[in-house]
Design an enzyme around this catalytic site. Structure first.
Site, short mmCIF file in Angstrom:
data_model
loop_
_atom_site.label_atom_id
_atom_site.label_comp_id
_atom_site.label_asym_id
_atom_site.label_seq_id
_atom_site.Cartn_x
_atom_site.Cartn_y
_atom_site.Cartn_z
N TYR A 281 -27.40 7.08 1.85
CA TYR A 281 -27.73 6.09 0.82
C TYR A 281 -26.52 5.20 0.50
O TYR A 281 -26.57 4.39 -0.41
CB TYR A 281 -28.23 6.78 -0.46
CG TYR A 281 -29.58 7.45 -0.30
CD1 TYR A 281 -30.73 6.70 -0.11
CD2 TYR A 281 -29.70 8.84 -0.32
CE1 TYR A 281 -31.97 7.31 0.04
CE2 TYR A 281 -30.94 9.46 -0.17
CZ TYR A 281 -32.07 8.68 0.01
OH TYR A 281 -33.30 9.29 0.16
N TYR B 57 -38.34 5.33 -3.57
CA TYR B 57 -37.88 5.96 -4.82
C TYR B 57 -36.37 5.85 -4.99
O TYR B 57 -35.85 6.09 -6.07
CB TYR B 57 -38.32 7.43 -4.87
CG TYR B 57 -37.34 8.45 -4.32
CD1 TYR B 57 -37.21 8.66 -2.96
CD2 TYR B 57 -36.55 9.22 -5.17
CE1 TYR B 57 -36.33 9.60 -2.45
CE2 TYR B 57 -35.66 10.16 -4.67
CZ TYR B 57 -35.55 10.35 -3.32
OH TYR B 57 -34.65 11.27 -2.82
N ARG B 58 -35.68 5.46 -3.94
CA ARG B 58 -34.22 5.50 -3.93
C ARG B 58 -33.81 4.78 -2.66
O ARG B 58 -34.56 4.75 -1.69
CB ARG B 58 -33.83 6.98 -3.83
CG ARG B 58 -32.38 7.32 -3.80
CD ARG B 58 -32.29 8.83 -3.63
NE ARG B 58 -30.93 9.33 -3.70
CZ ARG B 58 -30.59 10.58 -3.47
NH1 ARG B 58 -31.51 11.47 -3.13
NH2 ARG B 58 -29.34 10.97 -3.56
#
Ligand code: ADP
Length: 558
Positions: free
Chosen positions: A107, A494-495
């Site tokens: 991420y 969601y992310r």
């Protein structure tokens, strides 16, 4: 090296010259000590490893290695240091980017959204377990407490408490919660099981949320002794706005811990056909909502479990993504008893309780022809994901799952994570959407569906060679298309990794971007100088909106 030489290869943030940046660093060094202000040279970026994560940039760079890069790494030692950093950042209009451990791999790691931001490495010196309470089953922690660190502290004190760890146990409990990460025990929803925060706001003021706002001078924290017991306090409940956001730096957080349930059994159910995903998910939904599936289980593609077991060349010598026949062949040869899809769950409680749950679960899944049922004791441990999950599902922080990133040479991970209802039709649609794009762009589909209470987190685990610029460009193009494919089909992520933040934020645009307007209103009210993590989750402060076009994904060098 002289100060001016240090500044020479440093990434300049927007609105700065070497002189203005140097002035900010001089004051920061006077504040924190020179050893706690490390100026970053873009000429010597080192991707290091998960075990020693870089704080300077994203080691799994899908863009250029020096695009999402810090100008400096700051190491505060206290909440007061964080407040003072924030005040100096305002004075010098210096963008800062908080990180706890920076192991947010897949991420973006510790990397900032805006090139040249100063990374505030909270975990370096603020890493204490401040309170650990066995009867009430909670901890109060600083940002640098990792899942493994918390686990070890509990063991050291001999307490019968469990931690809930994500797949890899080296990240921080606090950072993972703020990114709304998940784990796999019954306490898998990390935001849902946090309780109380201490936050430094963009103006340098410090607030405590929930019952933390009630002072009690007789308590060691100076706040009410219910701070970690009751999350909501009185009045508006703010904790959510400090997650995936740029409204503050969290310096303390409470976390609820699961009492040892007095018995535990991990299991795997293997499904032989690719098409079995649909009926499996249909069976999962009612069991999960009813609490018969007690934890956050997951159903994983064979490719993910094969990748944990070895590199792609162990399964095919073509150098190309595995074909369906090659996957079948590899599954058949594997000693780990996996299927085309493998479902990992666990039973919690004394044996009599577990027996009742197991009978219900086994009975339900037996309706799928060819499904096989396994406990770790039936499966040889070598390369067995069930044996790894046996630890993870009881909160044991592990590192073994990292292996799947070695599926390709110089393997790097990127997570693409849309949300869907728990239904067979939606799982099929999600799978097809991702698999078709992977086939089109020449990547292996590697994925897992993590089952929340009423939704599936579909985690597409893209693995790519970070030394291959053409492959990176191809991967990034595919991801851009997948965001749009998902939005067109009603799915949102969601992310996300930094590189997709703007695009994904743009898909949450119901009612003429009403949500983003609210986000920006809050941002401008709390952070008028726009110093706190500009661009995080696609939220840009006023001062950056004109330069935003130049710092959007893929062209962050300005
Ligand atoms: P991990 O601790 O799992 O390695 P990171 O430290 O990389 O995770 O942080 C995960 C995300 O949460 C990042 O987007 C980061 O900016 C944000 N974050 C981490 N720590 C804080 C904090 N103390 N306050 C505000 N945001 C934070």
């Amino acid at each position: 090296m002289s100060f001016s030489a240090e500044l020479k290869n440093c990434a300049l943030p927007p609105h700065h010259t070497q002189d203005t940046l140097g002035a900010a660093f001089t004051e920061l060094r006077a504040l924190l000590g020179p050893e706690n202000v490390e100026i970053v040279s873009t000429a010597s970026l080192d991707d290091k490893s998960y075990y020693d994560p870089p704080k300077t940039h994203d080691p799994f760079h899908i863009l250029g290695q020096d695009e999402l890069v810090a100008s400096a790494v700051l190491r505060p030692g206290s909440t007061e240091d964080v407040q003072a950093i924030v005040k100096l950042a305002n004075k010098h209009r210096l963008p800062i980017w908080p990180t706890s451990i920076g192991r947010n791999f897949g991420y973006g790691g510790a990397a900032p959204r805006v090139r040249g931001s100063a990374v505030v490495d909270l975990g370096a010196r603020m890493n204490k377990v401040l309170d650990l309470n066995e009867p009430n089953a909670f901890a109060l922690i600083e940002p640098g407490v990792t899942f493994l660190g918390l686990y070890e502290e509990i063991q050291r004190r001999g307490m019968k408490l469990w931690v809930d760890s994500p797949d890899l146990g080296g990240g921080s409990v606090l950072g993972n919660t703020l990114d709304r990460g998940v784990g796999y025990t019954p306490y898998g929803d990390h935001f849902g099981t946090h309780c109380g925060m201490e936050v430094v706001l963009p103006n340098g003021e410090v607030v405590r949320t929930g019952m933390g706002a009630l002072p009690d001078k007789n308590q060691p924290t100076g706040s009410a002794n219910t701070w970690q017991l009751f999350p909501y306090g009185f009045g508006p409940f703010h904790d959510g706005i400090f997650t995936q956001s740029n409204y503050g730096i969290v310096t303390k957080m409470g976390v609820w811990l699961m009492p040892d349930p007095g018995g535990y059994q991990a299991f795997m159910i293997s499904f032989q056909k690719d098409e079995d995903l649909h009926p499996a998910i249909e069976i999962i939904r009612p069991l999960r909502i009813a609490g018969i599936l007690q934890n956050t289980p997951s159903i994983r593609s064979a490719t993910l479990d094969l990748a944990v077991g070895g590199p792609r060349k162990d399964y095919s010598l073509t150098g190309k993504p595995l074909t369906s026949a090659e996957i079948d062949n590899a599954v058949a040869k594997s000693t780990t008893k996996i299927g085309r899809w493998s479902f990992y769950g666990a039973l919690y409680g004394p044996e009599a309780v577990r027996d009742v749950f197991w009978a219900a679960i086994k009975g339900a899944f037996s309706k799928i022809p060819g499904a096989t049922f396994h406990f770790p004791s039936d499966v040889p441990p070598e390369k067995s994901v069930l044996h790894i999950r046996e630890g993870t599902l009881r909160g044991l922080p592990t590192f073994t799952e990292l292996e799947w990133t070695n599926f390709v040479p110089n393997g790097s991970a990127f997570f693409f994570s849309p949300i869907s209802p728990v239904s067979g039709d939606h799982a099929d649609r999600q799978y097809k959407l991702a698999k078709d794009r992977c086939d089109e762009f020449g990547f292996d589909y590697i994925g897992t569906f993590t089952v929340g209470m009423r939704e599936l987190h579909h985690i597409v685990c893209l693995v790519f060679d970070r030394t291959n610029e053409e492959e990176k460009k191809r991967a990034y193009k595919m991801l851009n298309l997948m965001v749009q494919d998902c939005a067109d089909a009603g799915y949102g992520e969601y992310r996300t990794h930094l590189a997709l933040m703007d695009q994904i934020a743009g898909t949450y645009n119901w009612n003429d971007n009403a949500l983003m307007k609210l986000n920006e209103t809050l941002k401008d009210a709390l952070d008028p100088n726009g110093i706190m993590a500009p661009g995080k989750s696609g939220v840009w402060p006023q001062a950056y909106r004109e330069v935003k076009k130049r710092v959007v994904s893929g062209t962050s060098k300005i």
